[in-house]
Scaffold this motif. Structure first.
Motif, short mmCIF file in Angstrom:
data_model
loop_
_atom_site.label_atom_id
_atom_site.label_comp_id
_atom_site.label_asym_id
_atom_site.label_seq_id
_atom_site.Cartn_x
_atom_site.Cartn_y
_atom_site.Cartn_z
N PRO A 162 -10.85 -2.48 -15.14
CA PRO A 162 -10.96 -3.23 -13.88
C PRO A 162 -10.20 -2.51 -12.78
N GLU A 163 -10.69 -2.59 -11.56
CA GLU A 163 -10.08 -1.82 -10.48
C GLU A 163 -10.16 -2.57 -9.16
N ALA A 164 -9.33 -2.15 -8.23
CA ALA A 164 -9.32 -2.73 -6.88
C ALA A 164 -8.75 -1.70 -5.91
N ARG A 165 -9.30 -1.69 -4.71
CA ARG A 165 -8.78 -0.80 -3.67
C ARG A 165 -7.73 -1.55 -2.87
N ILE A 166 -6.55 -0.93 -2.74
CA ILE A 166 -5.40 -1.58 -2.10
C ILE A 166 -5.35 -1.19 -0.63
N GLY A 167 -5.19 -2.17 0.23
CA GLY A 167 -5.18 -1.92 1.66
C GLY A 167 -3.83 -1.50 2.19
N ASN A 168 -3.85 -0.73 3.28
CA ASN A 168 -2.62 -0.37 3.98
C ASN A 168 -2.25 -1.53 4.91
N THR A 169 -1.56 -2.49 4.36
CA THR A 169 -1.22 -3.70 5.11
C THR A 169 0.29 -3.90 5.13
N THR A 170 0.77 -4.54 6.17
CA THR A 170 2.21 -4.82 6.24
C THR A 170 2.57 -6.01 5.36
#
Length: 409
Positions: A162-170
């Protein structure tokens, strides 16, 4: 499965299972080849098994070798009391709350970080992991996290990570990893993973894809019932440009390139990439590069490599594209056989990725042709090893109007 029927695996780097004890060895020693470090043995006696299987009657030798149901362990909190390890290129950065990882060019070589787990049962009730995380990178790259579990017998659930793309978020955001149907190993051989005795997990970032440099912060990891599964936030890399030169070697810098042991790479004084091959091919050895800009191969589906070689025979030069998700175009490989020239001049070879661009191994996936981030090159893939030198003068993606040379030898 009963405790007495579990196989005893020899070797200090294996998970050793005896008739009444399971000894868990750290994965760090397995991967690094260091001296094995044993955790305290888990005593599979009646008292222990009854304590983790509340309400069950356990008698005599009929002791079920299975871990504690994951939802009952620390109320599903899997981040608490974890011992993390990381391989070269990844640094563990302790946080007041959670943990962070500082990564440098991680992805092309499948470099993981991970942790030991107590013996856990993921089979009794299907679960989803909710990982609360965020990322940051100077170039805006979005890391793809792929999750793998291993069981106490050494089987790896690598068939369907299973996978997920992680956002550049504060702010931290929740990402969901479906662990209900992932318990199969396809490499090195196909075997079923025992989801009732899981004791390790590994995290891969951009596995097989573009090298990621940046930080990933993890605040919480919570096991939840499968009906808690939610869609993940969508963060997409922008669509690539519709063609252009991706390598011309006018500068001496070849830092975006990497190679396996069968190749030696160097900048040549005629402004080309010198690739010295040593019996390359039989084991599908590769070299490759991270593209300076993401390419849109849906619109620019022709790629021209300008190359020449020195050596015997006609070496085959295959190129695979890699998309932003780490998928390779190995389902319909594109190759050319390099031809000798009298004066050693460079020749243009054409690679076409218009149709049937997909990954066949390890799992079938369609490539995101609008977001090509890397290229991978093979010499004589799967054939007799070839030794010689290949010089690459230029690589460019073109839309239409420019015709290269596609050998049919």
């Amino acid at each position: 499965m009963y405790c007495n029927n579990l196989k005893h695996k020899q070797g200090k780097n294996a998970a050793m299972i005896h008739s009444k004890h399971i000894y868990v060895v750290t994965l760090l020693s397995l991967l690094l080849g260091a001296c094995a470090t044993q955790f305290r043995p888990i005593n599979l006696n009646t008292s222990y098994m009854t304590s983790i299987h509340e309400g069950d009657v356990v008698q005599g030798e009929k002791i079920i070798a299975s871990g504690k149901p994951v939802l009952k362990h620390n109320k599903g909190d899997l981040l608490k009391d974890r011992y993390w390890w990381a391989l070269s290129g990844i640094q563990i950065v302790p946080q007041k709350e959670g943990v962070a990882f500082d990564l440098t060019n991680i992805g092309p070589k499948y470099t993981p970080f991970g942790a030991d787990l107590p013996l856990l049962d993921f089979k009794q009730q299907p679960v989803v992991l909710k990982i609360t995380a965020r990322a940051e990178s100077s170039d805006g790259s979005l890391p793809l996290i792929s999750l793998q579990f291993d069981d106490a017998e050494g089987m790896q659930a690598n068939a369907k990570r299973p996978e997920a793309r992680i956002g550049n978020t504060t702010e931290f955001m929740d990402y969901y990893f479906d662990c209900s149907d992932m318990w199969m190993q396809t490499w090195p051989d196909k075997k079923e993973v025992n989801a009732t005795i899981i004791n390790k997990w590994l995290f891969f970032v951009n596995p097989g894809g573009s090298g990621y440099t940046g930080k990933i912060y993890i605040k919480a990891i919570q096991a939840l019932p499968i009906d808690s599964l939610r869609p993940n936030p969508e963060f997409k890399i922008p669509v690539g440009i519709e063609g252009g030169v991706v390598a011309n070697f006018n500068a001496k810098n070849i830092s975006e390139w990497w190679n396996s042991a069968a190749y030696s790479l160097a900048w040549e004084t005629d402004s080309s990439l010198k690739v010295v091959c040593s019996k390359a091919g039989a084991n599908y050895e590769a070299f490759g590069m991270k593209l300076p800009q993401t390419m849109n191969a849906k619109m620019a589906y022709r790629v021209i490599i300008k190359a020449r070689f020195e050596g015997e025979g006609y070496p085959e030069l295959r190129m695979d594209l890699i998309d932003c998700n780490g998928s390779l175009s190995n389902g319909n490989p594109q190759s050319n056989w390099l031809e000798p020239t009298k004066k050693g001049e460079f020749v243009e070879y054409l690679y076409i990725y218009k149709d049937d661009v997909f990954q066949a191994y390890p799992t079938r996936r369609e490539l995101d042709k609008e977001r090509i981030t890397d290229i991978l090159l093979f010499v004589n893939p799967g054939k007799d090893g070839w030794s010689g030198t290949i010089y690459i003068d230029e690589i460019k993606f073109v839309y239409t109007g420019e015709v290269g040379r596609q050998s049919d030898r």
